[in-house]
Design a protein around this motif. Structure first.
Motif, PDB file in Angstrom:
ATOM      1  N   SER A  55       9.298 -92.755  62.326  1.00 40.27           N
ATOM      2  CA  SER A  55       8.099 -92.061  62.801  1.00 40.27           C
ATOM      3  C   SER A  55       6.977 -93.064  63.005  1.00 40.27           C
ATOM      4  CB  SER A  55       7.658 -90.982  61.811  1.00 40.27           C
ATOM      5  OG  SER A  55       7.232 -91.564  60.593  1.00 40.27           O
ATOM      6  N   ALA A  56       5.964 -92.613  63.738  1.00 40.46           N
ATOM      7  CA  ALA A  56       4.770 -93.428  63.958  1.00 40.46           C
ATOM      8  C   ALA A  56       3.589 -92.467  64.024  1.00 40.46           C
ATOM      9  CB  ALA A  56       4.888 -94.230  65.240  1.00 40.46           C
ATOM     10  N   SER A  57       2.524 -92.777  63.277  1.00 40.52           N
ATOM     11  CA  SER A  57       1.370 -91.877  63.274  1.00 40.52           C
ATOM     12  C   SER A  57       0.157 -92.571  62.684  1.00 40.52           C
ATOM     13  CB  SER A  57       1.678 -90.625  62.454  1.00 40.52           C
ATOM     14  OG  SER A  57       1.930 -90.969  61.104  1.00 40.52           O
ATOM     15  N   GLY A  58      -1.000 -91.956  62.927  1.00 37.51           N
ATOM     16  CA  GLY A  58      -2.232 -92.359  62.274  1.00 37.51           C
ATOM     17  C   GLY A  58      -2.905 -93.580  62.862  1.00 37.51           C
ATOM     18  N   GLY A  59      -3.759 -94.165  62.054  1.00 30.26           N
ATOM     19  CA  GLY A  59      -4.462 -95.382  62.415  1.00 30.26           C
ATOM     20  C   GLY A  59      -5.409 -95.231  63.581  1.00 30.26           C
ATOM     21  N   ASP A  60      -5.695 -96.347  64.224  1.00 34.82           N
ATOM     22  CA  ASP A  60      -6.596 -96.363  65.372  1.00 34.82           C
ATOM     23  C   ASP A  60      -6.045 -95.552  66.537  1.00 34.82           C
ATOM     24  OD1 ASP A  60      -8.422 -97.894  64.030  1.00 34.82           O
ATOM     25  OD2 ASP A  60      -7.900 -99.777  65.020  1.00 34.82           O
ATOM     26  N   ALA A  61      -4.708 -95.491  66.668  1.00 30.09           N
ATOM     27  CA  ALA A  61      -4.111 -94.711  67.764  1.00 30.09           C
ATOM     28  C   ALA A  61      -4.528 -93.245  67.641  1.00 30.09           C
ATOM     29  CB  ALA A  61      -2.589 -94.837  67.747  1.00 30.09           C
ATOM     30  N   ALA A  62      -4.364 -92.661  66.478  1.00 35.81           N
ATOM     31  CA  ALA A  62      -4.741 -91.257  66.272  1.00 35.81           C
ATOM     32  C   ALA A  62      -6.251 -91.067  66.379  1.00 35.81           C
ATOM     33  CB  ALA A  62      -4.249 -90.772  64.911  1.00 35.81           C
ATOM     34  N   ALA A  63      -7.012 -91.995  65.829  1.00 35.46           N
ATOM     35  CA  ALA A  63      -8.473 -91.885  65.853  1.00 35.46           C
ATOM     36  C   ALA A  63      -9.040 -91.922  67.270  1.00 35.46           C
ATOM     37  CB  ALA A  63      -9.089 -93.011  65.020  1.00 35.46           C
ATOM     38  N   ASN A  64      -8.280 -92.518  68.203  1.00 35.98           N
ATOM     39  CA  ASN A  64      -8.742 -92.633  69.581  1.00 35.98           C
ATOM     40  C   ASN A  64      -7.992 -91.727  70.551  1.00 35.98           C
ATOM     41  OD1 ASN A  64     -10.893 -94.826  69.720  1.00 35.98           O
ATOM     42  ND2 ASN A  64      -9.340 -95.707  68.375  1.00 35.98           N
ATOM     43  N   GLY A  65      -7.287 -90.728  70.009  1.00 37.04           N
ATOM     44  CA  GLY A  65      -6.643 -89.726  70.836  1.00 37.04           C
ATOM     45  C   GLY A  65      -5.333 -90.134  71.488  1.00 37.04           C
ATOM     46  N   PHE A  66      -4.716 -91.216  71.019  1.00 40.89           N
ATOM     47  CA  PHE A  66      -3.425 -91.619  71.567  1.00 40.89           C
ATOM     48  C   PHE A  66      -2.321 -90.750  70.972  1.00 40.89           C
ATOM     49  CE2 PHE A  66      -5.806 -95.387  72.470  1.00 40.89           C
ATOM     50  CZ  PHE A  66      -5.164 -96.025  73.508  1.00 40.89           C
ATOM     51  N   MET A  67      -1.344 -90.386  71.792  1.00 41.12           N
ATOM     52  CA  MET A  67      -0.125 -89.757  71.302  1.00 41.12           C
ATOM     53  C   MET A  67       0.821 -90.881  70.929  1.00 41.12           C
ATOM     54  SD  MET A  67       1.222 -86.491  73.540  1.00 41.12           S
ATOM     55  CE  MET A  67       2.416 -87.499  74.310  1.00 41.12           C
ATOM     56  N   THR A  68       1.507 -90.770  69.800  1.00 39.20           N
ATOM     57  CA  THR A  68       2.495 -91.788  69.437  1.00 39.20           C
ATOM     58  C   THR A  68       3.866 -91.149  69.413  1.00 39.20           C
ATOM     59  OG1 THR A  68       2.066 -91.398  67.079  1.00 39.20           O
ATOM     60  CG2 THR A  68       0.908 -93.226  68.105  1.00 39.20           C
ATOM     61  N   SER A  69       4.846 -91.945  69.758  1.00 37.52           N
ATOM     62  CA  SER A  69       6.234 -91.503  69.787  1.00 37.52           C
ATOM     63  C   SER A  69       7.086 -92.654  69.277  1.00 37.52           C
ATOM     64  CB  SER A  69       6.614 -91.136  71.214  1.00 37.52           C
ATOM     65  OG  SER A  69       7.997 -90.836  71.304  1.00 37.52           O
ATOM     66  N   ALA A  70       8.089 -92.330  68.471  1.00 36.76           N
ATOM     67  CA  ALA A  70       8.986 -93.359  67.947  1.00 36.76           C
ATOM     68  C   ALA A  70      10.426 -92.900  68.082  1.00 36.76           C
ATOM     69  CB  ALA A  70       8.664 -93.640  66.479  1.00 36.76           C
ATOM     70  N   SER A  71      11.290 -93.809  68.497  1.00 42.28           N
ATOM     71  CA  SER A  71      12.694 -93.494  68.635  1.00 42.28           C
ATOM     72  C   SER A  71      13.501 -94.776  68.484  1.00 42.28           C
ATOM     73  CB  SER A  71      12.972 -92.857  69.992  1.00 42.28           C
ATOM     74  OG  SER A  71      14.341 -92.589  70.145  1.00 42.28           O
ATOM     75  N   GLY A  72      14.401 -94.778  67.542  1.00 43.81           N
ATOM     76  CA  GLY A  72      15.246 -95.965  67.347  1.00 43.81           C
ATOM     77  C   GLY A  72      14.452 -97.166  66.905  1.00 43.81           C
ATOM     78  N   SER A  73      14.229 -98.090  67.829  1.00 47.16           N
ATOM     79  CA  SER A  73      13.477 -99.300  67.485  1.00 47.16           C
ATOM     80  C   SER A  73      12.218 -99.470  68.311  1.00 47.16           C
ATOM     81  CB  SER A  73      14.385-100.523  67.690  1.00 47.16           C
ATOM     82  OG  SER A  73      14.784-100.620  69.039  1.00 47.16           O
ATOM     83  N   THR A  74      11.829 -98.402  69.055  1.00 43.05           N
ATOM     84  CA  THR A  74      10.685 -98.504  69.963  1.00 43.05           C
ATOM     85  C   THR A  74       9.582 -97.515  69.597  1.00 43.05           C
ATOM     86  OG1 THR A  74      12.143 -99.168  71.760  1.00 43.05           O
ATOM     87  CG2 THR A  74       9.980 -98.386  72.389  1.00 43.05           C
ATOM     88  N   VAL A  75       8.352 -97.994  69.673  1.00 44.38           N
ATOM     89  CA  VAL A  75       7.171 -97.143  69.464  1.00 44.38           C
ATOM     90  C   VAL A  75       6.362 -97.158  70.752  1.00 44.38           C
ATOM     91  CG1 VAL A  75       5.003 -96.861  68.198  1.00 44.38           C
ATOM     92  CG2 VAL A  75       7.042 -97.637  67.005  1.00 44.38           C
ATOM     93  N   LEU A  76       5.936 -95.960  71.187  1.00 45.83           N
ATOM     94  CA  LEU A  76       5.046 -95.814  72.346  1.00 45.83           C
ATOM     95  C   LEU A  76       3.743 -95.219  71.863  1.00 45.83           C
ATOM     96  CD1 LEU A  76       7.449 -94.175  74.930  1.00 45.83           C
ATOM     97  CD2 LEU A  76       6.635 -96.515  74.951  1.00 45.83           C
TER      98      LEU A  76
END
Length: 76
Positions: A55-76
């Protein structure tokens, strides 16, 4: 001429080295992703070798409205 070449190399090197990504172990099975940049971030993608990302969540990405996605070895 030599001075102009040196300044050009310095500017190019500084531009290339201005962005960095790091991982740090939180000691509880999770890792934090850190970054340094002198530019605005419009999105991100990175791959981690030798691990599975659950999984991937939180941090500056969440604070700035970014959607995060994680699968296998990649985070978007």
């Amino acid at each position: 001429m030599l001075r102009r070449l040196f300044v050009s190399i310095l500017v190019i090197t500084t531009g290339l080295m201005a962005n960095s990504l790091s991982l740090s172990d939180n000691g509880d099975g999770t890792w934090s992703v850190g970054y340094e940049t002198s530019e605005a971030i419009g999105g991100f993608q990175f791959t981690v070798d030798g691990a599975t990302i659950n999984s991937a969540s939180g941090g500056d990405a969440a604070a700035n409205g970014f959607m995060t996605s994680a699968s296998g070895s990649t985070v978007l």
